[in-house]
Motif scaffolding. Sequence first.
Motif, mmCIF file in Angstrom:
data_model
loop_
_atom_site.group_PDB
_atom_site.id
_atom_site.type_symbol
_atom_site.label_atom_id
_atom_site.label_comp_id
_atom_site.label_asym_id
_atom_site.label_seq_id
_atom_site.Cartn_x
_atom_site.Cartn_y
_atom_site.Cartn_z
ATOM 1 N N GLN A 143 -100.982 62.023 -14.747
ATOM 2 C CA GLN A 143 -101.325 61.858 -16.115
ATOM 3 C C GLN A 143 -101.693 60.124 -16.200
ATOM 4 O OE1 GLN A 143 -100.190 64.419 -18.256
ATOM 5 N NE2 GLN A 143 -101.652 63.579 -19.847
ATOM 6 N N ARG A 144 -102.963 59.856 -16.717
ATOM 7 C CA ARG A 144 -103.521 58.579 -16.663
ATOM 8 C C ARG A 144 -103.051 58.093 -17.976
ATOM 9 N NH1 ARG A 144 -109.662 58.622 -16.370
ATOM 10 N NH2 ARG A 144 -109.238 60.252 -18.103
ATOM 11 N N VAL A 145 -102.520 56.679 -18.127
ATOM 12 C CA VAL A 145 -102.259 55.901 -19.234
ATOM 13 C C VAL A 145 -102.843 54.501 -19.221
ATOM 14 C CG1 VAL A 145 -100.098 55.438 -17.959
ATOM 15 C CG2 VAL A 145 -100.281 55.086 -20.300
ATOM 16 N N ASN A 146 -103.680 54.145 -20.218
ATOM 17 C CA ASN A 146 -104.212 52.748 -20.284
ATOM 18 C C ASN A 146 -103.048 51.689 -20.853
ATOM 19 O OD1 ASN A 146 -104.807 53.414 -22.713
ATOM 20 N ND2 ASN A 146 -106.940 53.490 -22.404
ATOM 21 N N PHE A 149 -102.808 52.137 -24.566
ATOM 22 C CA PHE A 149 -101.840 53.173 -25.038
ATOM 23 C C PHE A 149 -100.243 52.544 -25.102
ATOM 24 C CE2 PHE A 149 -98.307 56.099 -24.245
ATOM 25 C CZ PHE A 149 -98.647 57.237 -25.196
ATOM 26 N N PHE A 152 -99.880 50.494 -28.020
ATOM 27 C CA PHE A 152 -99.832 51.392 -29.152
ATOM 28 C C PHE A 152 -98.430 52.089 -29.289
ATOM 29 C CE2 PHE A 152 -99.856 56.086 -29.542
ATOM 30 C CZ PHE A 152 -99.953 56.034 -30.850
ATOM 31 N N GLU B 3 -104.807 67.306 -23.819
ATOM 32 C CA GLU B 3 -103.573 66.801 -23.359
ATOM 33 C C GLU B 3 -103.748 65.889 -22.296
ATOM 34 O OE1 GLU B 3 -99.989 69.184 -23.201
ATOM 35 O OE2 GLU B 3 -100.445 70.025 -25.154
ATOM 36 N N LYS B 4 -104.574 66.087 -21.299
ATOM 37 C CA LYS B 4 -104.919 65.441 -20.176
ATOM 38 C C LYS B 4 -105.377 63.779 -20.525
ATOM 39 C CE LYS B 4 -109.214 65.838 -18.234
ATOM 40 N NZ LYS B 4 -109.558 64.624 -18.326
ATOM 41 N N ASP B 5 -105.918 63.570 -21.618
ATOM 42 C CA ASP B 5 -105.979 62.272 -22.075
ATOM 43 C C ASP B 5 -104.995 61.694 -23.285
ATOM 44 O OD1 ASP B 5 -108.238 62.052 -20.346
ATOM 45 O OD2 ASP B 5 -109.708 62.904 -21.961
ATOM 46 N N LEU B 6 -103.921 62.386 -23.418
ATOM 47 C CA LEU B 6 -103.056 62.105 -24.314
ATOM 48 C C LEU B 6 -102.402 60.674 -24.274
ATOM 49 C CD1 LEU B 6 -101.510 63.864 -26.634
ATOM 50 C CD2 LEU B 6 -99.784 64.007 -24.982
ATOM 51 N N PHE B 7 -102.544 59.954 -22.977
ATOM 52 C CA PHE B 7 -102.008 58.544 -23.141
ATOM 53 C C PHE B 7 -103.026 57.605 -22.799
ATOM 54 C CE2 PHE B 7 -98.557 61.320 -21.027
ATOM 55 C CZ PHE B 7 -97.724 61.235 -22.148
ATOM 56 N N LEU B 8 -104.188 57.916 -23.076
ATOM 57 C CA LEU B 8 -105.356 57.133 -23.092
ATOM 58 C C LEU B 8 -105.697 56.732 -24.562
ATOM 59 C CD1 LEU B 8 -107.484 58.579 -20.166
ATOM 60 C CD2 LEU B 8 -106.068 56.672 -20.124
ATOM 61 N N ILE B 9 -105.815 55.389 -24.952
ATOM 62 C CA ILE B 9 -106.302 55.258 -26.282
ATOM 63 C C ILE B 9 -107.742 54.754 -25.818
ATOM 64 C CG2 ILE B 9 -106.213 54.051 -28.145
ATOM 65 C CD1 ILE B 9 -103.914 55.647 -27.786
ATOM 66 N N MET B 25 -104.786 57.394 -31.366
ATOM 67 C CA MET B 25 -103.404 57.340 -31.726
ATOM 68 C C MET B 25 -102.758 58.235 -32.607
ATOM 69 S SD MET B 25 -103.544 53.042 -31.905
ATOM 70 C CE MET B 25 -105.053 52.690 -32.577
ATOM 71 N N TYR B 28 -101.820 61.134 -30.631
ATOM 72 C CA TYR B 28 -100.545 61.177 -29.968
ATOM 73 C C TYR B 28 -99.358 61.161 -30.992
ATOM 74 C CZ TYR B 28 -96.822 59.556 -26.966
ATOM 75 O OH TYR B 28 -95.616 59.459 -26.533
ATOM 76 N N ALA B 29 -99.451 60.752 -32.174
ATOM 77 C CA ALA B 29 -98.590 60.731 -32.873
ATOM 78 C C ALA B 29 -98.269 62.227 -33.435
ATOM 79 C CB ALA B 29 -99.011 59.960 -34.239
#
Lengths: 176, 176
Positions: A143-146, A149, A152, B3-9, B25, B28-29
């Motif tokens: 899972q990618r995270v920036n 995020f 945030f 859900e794949k991009d859930l941790f990308l803002i 944001m 995700y919340a």
Amino acid sequence: MNEKDLFLIGDIPGFTPQIGRLVSMMNYARYTTLSAVAGLGVDELDYLPDPQSNSIGALLLHIAAAEVGYQAATFYARDLNEEERREWGAALDLGESARREIRGHELDYYLCRLEQVRAMTLAELGRREDRWLEEETSFGGGQRVNNYFKWFHVFGHELNHRGQIRWLRIRATRRS
Amino acid sequence: MNEKDLFLIGDIPGFTPQIGRLVSMMNYARYTTLSAVAGLGVDELDYLPDPQSNSIGALLLHIAAAEVGYQAATFYARDLNEEERREWGAALDLGESARREIRGHELDYYLCRLEQVRAMTLAELGRREDRWLEEETSFGGGQRVNNYFKWFHVFGHELNHRGQIRWLRIRATRRS
């Protein structure tokens, strides 16, 4: 923090535009956390409504500890080192060790820790550009995270616990 | 929600860049709110640890109600009308009226309301440009507030109550 601009998410001098917006949100979240604990004494900061609860004091230190964790992750690309882990471990983990170790402090003790950690965060964010927010790492499972995020998440985590602090404050202050 | 991009803002198709980040944001919340209540039954949704508490069900409806309020304020520049006030009043105010009126519902009832309200929000945000986020009105005391702040506040408010929901969930499910 400029209280006049507390309800504006936008540019902040010293930060690039996106980072300024992020800092606006962090500032507001922090303002409300500080309001939620204003005037509390040691007994209230240590109050536990049941044996599984976390105290307001422990939650305040937990908020600071999470920020220290994300500083290490995003500014220095590492986990907490042994010294940081010793300093922040109980606050990070909450539960039994926090109930045992985090108590008996005046409000200023917590505010001072929050402030010290935040000052470091703002100094580091002020040295970065918006494109840094887009930099990605990966969690488990690919899972990618920036970085956007992650920061945030720092203020979202604070707001989550502020909700609990407000709930605790009502009950802690009703006793006296 | 992807859900794949859930941790990308970041950018989200169908939204301008800043609005996309805001929606990331919000997404995700919401994801974490839904996770916090997954699998709960009526008894748990109605659980009150003490007579001053709000139930998880009431907090879920409160989250939706606040969003309805900010829809009216930011999309239509008005307060809630009488019909909306009748529909959402107890959820907005919480406390005694919410404890009396908001109970006995299955989880799906709450999820459906949250979903309906959010669908409207996303449709309206999708019709707007980033510069709309900068538009300002004023609070009492001449304090300025922009649309970005108002929608930040919607998800911040949700995270605050999610913190309380998590606390309640642990205690509501421990009983059974």
